[in-house]
Design a protein around this motif. Structure first.
Motif, PDB file in Angstrom:
ATOM      1  N   UNK A  82      -8.703  15.658   0.293  1.00 52.15           N
ATOM      2  CA  UNK A  82      -8.103  16.863   0.889  1.00 52.15           C
ATOM      3  C   UNK A  82      -6.728  17.132   0.284  1.00 52.15           C
ATOM      4  N   UNK A  83      -5.945  16.082   0.169  1.00 55.88           N
ATOM      5  CA  UNK A  83      -4.600  16.223  -0.388  1.00 55.88           C
ATOM      6  C   UNK A  83      -4.677  16.708  -1.839  1.00 55.88           C
ATOM      7  N   UNK A  84      -5.572  16.117  -2.632  1.00 57.50           N
ATOM      8  CA  UNK A  84      -5.723  16.496  -4.045  1.00 57.50           C
ATOM      9  C   UNK A  84      -6.135  17.958  -4.172  1.00 57.50           C
ATOM     10  N   UNK A  85      -7.045  18.387  -3.321  1.00 57.42           N
ATOM     11  CA  UNK A  85      -7.509  19.783  -3.344  1.00 57.42           C
ATOM     12  C   UNK A  85      -6.326  20.731  -3.083  1.00 57.42           C
ATOM     13  N   UNK A  86      -5.521  20.412  -2.068  1.00 55.53           N
ATOM     14  CA  UNK A  86      -4.354  21.251  -1.751  1.00 55.53           C
ATOM     15  C   UNK A  86      -3.343  21.231  -2.892  1.00 55.53           C
ATOM     16  N   UNK A  87      -3.148  20.067  -3.465  1.00 57.15           N
ATOM     17  CA  UNK A  87      -2.190  19.912  -4.559  1.00 57.15           C
ATOM     18  C   UNK A  87      -2.637  20.722  -5.786  1.00 57.15           C
ATOM     19  N   UNK A  88      -3.937  20.709  -6.058  1.00 57.78           N
ATOM     20  CA  UNK A  88      -4.472  21.499  -7.183  1.00 57.78           C
ATOM     21  C   UNK A  88      -4.259  22.991  -6.947  1.00 57.78           C
ATOM     22  N   UNK A  89      -4.429  23.420  -5.708  1.00 58.65           N
ATOM     23  CA  UNK A  89      -4.210  24.829  -5.372  1.00 58.65           C
ATOM     24  C   UNK A  89      -2.750  25.204  -5.605  1.00 58.65           C
ATOM     25  N   UNK A  90      -1.835  24.323  -5.240  1.00 56.53           N
ATOM     26  CA  UNK A  90      -0.401  24.567  -5.484  1.00 56.53           C
ATOM     27  C   UNK A  90      -0.131  24.700  -6.982  1.00 56.53           C
ATOM     28  N   UNK A  91      -0.727  23.814  -7.765  1.00 52.77           N
ATOM     29  CA  UNK A  91      -0.535  23.853  -9.216  1.00 52.77           C
ATOM     30  C   UNK A  91      -1.065  25.155  -9.807  1.00 52.77           C
ATOM     31  N   UNK A  95      -6.409   2.880 -10.480  1.00 51.92           N
ATOM     32  CA  UNK A  95      -5.180   2.871 -11.275  1.00 51.92           C
ATOM     33  C   UNK A  95      -3.946   2.556 -10.432  1.00 51.92           C
ATOM     34  N   UNK A  96      -4.056   2.738  -9.125  1.00 51.55           N
ATOM     35  CA  UNK A  96      -2.929   2.484  -8.226  1.00 51.55           C
ATOM     36  C   UNK A  96      -2.957   1.087  -7.619  1.00 51.55           C
ATOM     37  N   UNK A  97      -3.966   0.291  -7.964  1.00 50.29           N
ATOM     38  CA  UNK A  97      -4.011  -1.088  -7.502  1.00 50.29           C
ATOM     39  C   UNK A  97      -4.935  -1.367  -6.333  1.00 50.29           C
ATOM     40  N   UNK A  98      -5.676  -0.363  -5.891  1.00 47.82           N
ATOM     41  CA  UNK A  98      -6.610  -0.582  -4.787  1.00 47.82           C
ATOM     42  C   UNK A  98      -7.921  -1.148  -5.318  1.00 47.82           C
ATOM     43  N   UNK A 114       0.810  -1.216   0.000  1.00 47.26           N
ATOM     44  CA  UNK A 114       0.000   0.000   0.000  1.00 47.26           C
ATOM     45  C   UNK A 114       0.844   1.268   0.000  1.00 47.26           C
ATOM     46  N   UNK A 115       2.000   1.212   0.629  1.00 50.54           N
ATOM     47  CA  UNK A 115       2.928   2.341   0.603  1.00 50.54           C
ATOM     48  C   UNK A 115       3.312   2.664  -0.847  1.00 50.54           C
ATOM     49  N   UNK A 116       3.642   1.634  -1.612  1.00 48.81           N
ATOM     50  CA  UNK A 116       3.976   1.836  -3.025  1.00 48.81           C
ATOM     51  C   UNK A 116       2.765   2.339  -3.810  1.00 48.81           C
ATOM     52  N   UNK A 117       1.613   1.802  -3.508  1.00 45.04           N
ATOM     53  CA  UNK A 117       0.399   2.216  -4.206  1.00 45.04           C
ATOM     54  C   UNK A 117       0.075   3.686  -3.938  1.00 45.04           C
ATOM     55  N   UNK A 118       0.185   4.102  -2.702  1.00 42.61           N
ATOM     56  CA  UNK A 118      -0.104   5.496  -2.346  1.00 42.61           C
ATOM     57  C   UNK A 118       0.888   6.424  -3.051  1.00 42.61           C
ATOM     58  N   UNK A 119       2.164   6.079  -3.006  1.00 39.62           N
ATOM     59  CA  UNK A 119       3.166   6.915  -3.681  1.00 39.62           C
ATOM     60  C   UNK A 119       2.918   6.990  -5.184  1.00 39.62           C
ATOM     61  N   UNK A 120       2.511   5.875  -5.761  1.00 39.45           N
ATOM     62  CA  UNK A 120       2.189   5.859  -7.191  1.00 39.45           C
ATOM     63  C   UNK A 120       1.002   6.773  -7.464  1.00 39.45           C
ATOM     64  N   UNK A 121      -0.014   6.711  -6.618  1.00 34.80           N
ATOM     65  CA  UNK A 121      -1.202   7.549  -6.816  1.00 34.80           C
ATOM     66  C   UNK A 121      -0.865   9.032  -6.719  1.00 34.80           C
ATOM     67  N   UNK A 122       0.064   9.379  -5.856  1.00 36.21           N
ATOM     68  CA  UNK A 122       0.494  10.775  -5.713  1.00 36.21           C
ATOM     69  C   UNK A 122       1.140  11.248  -7.015  1.00 36.21           C
ATOM     70  N   UNK A 123       2.029  10.431  -7.550  1.00 33.48           N
ATOM     71  CA  UNK A 123       2.684  10.790  -8.809  1.00 33.48           C
ATOM     72  C   UNK A 123       1.670  10.847  -9.949  1.00 33.48           C
ATOM     73  N   UNK A 124       0.752   9.910  -9.944  1.00 31.31           N
ATOM     74  CA  UNK A 124      -0.301   9.861 -10.960  1.00 31.31           C
ATOM     75  C   UNK A 124      -1.124  11.154 -10.940  1.00 31.31           C
TER      76      UNK A 124
END
Length: 129
Positions: free
Chosen positions: A115-124, A92-95, A67-77
């Motif tokens: 929540x993380x995606x929302x913050x990441x979009x704001x950064x972008x 897409x990350x295997x969950x 799951x650690x690998x899956x989460x990191x992959x999803x972040x990059x995705x």
């Protein structure tokens, strides 16, 4: 430390090194049906050795390691495709479900994927200005 203990630690280190290389090169964690038995076949060892190697070097069990690998992959995705929905990131990350994805994501990132995606979009958005 005895010579026997040192040999055992070397064996676990070698197994862990092979495991990490396999995960990084082949990305088996993207298969939602992945089991420890699948990994046994390609690493030429047994479940106990894989579990102990993961535990010794990460403090995680097999599922947590995957799951650690899956989460990191999803972040990059998401960083590569910020329009993806949480359900798409999860699958897409295997969950197998957004619930398991959210639980794993929360464990490693201390916040929900949305929540993380929302913050990441704001950064972008700020970077584009």
């Amino acid at each position: 430390m005895s010579q026997d203990t040192s040999k055992i630690n070397d064996i676990y280190k070698e197994i862990y090194t092979r495991l990490v290389a396999f995960f990084e090169e082949e990305k088996p964690y993207l298969n939602s049906e992945l089991t420890i038995n699948d990994i046994v076949k390609v690493t030429f060892t047994n479940k106990l050795y894989i579990s102990r190697a993961i535990s010794q070097f990460t403090g995680k069990n097999f599922c947590q390691f995957v799951n650690y690998y899956r989460v990191n992959y999803s972040i990059q995705l998401f960083r590569d495709n910020p329009d993806l929905k949480v359900i798409e990131l999860a699958t897409r990350s295997g969950f197998n479900s957004t619930v398991s994805y959210s639980m794993a994501f929360r464990l490693y990132m201390s916040e929900t994927p949305s929540d993380w995606c929302r913050k990441e979009k704001m950064k972008l958005c700020r970077r584009k200005k």
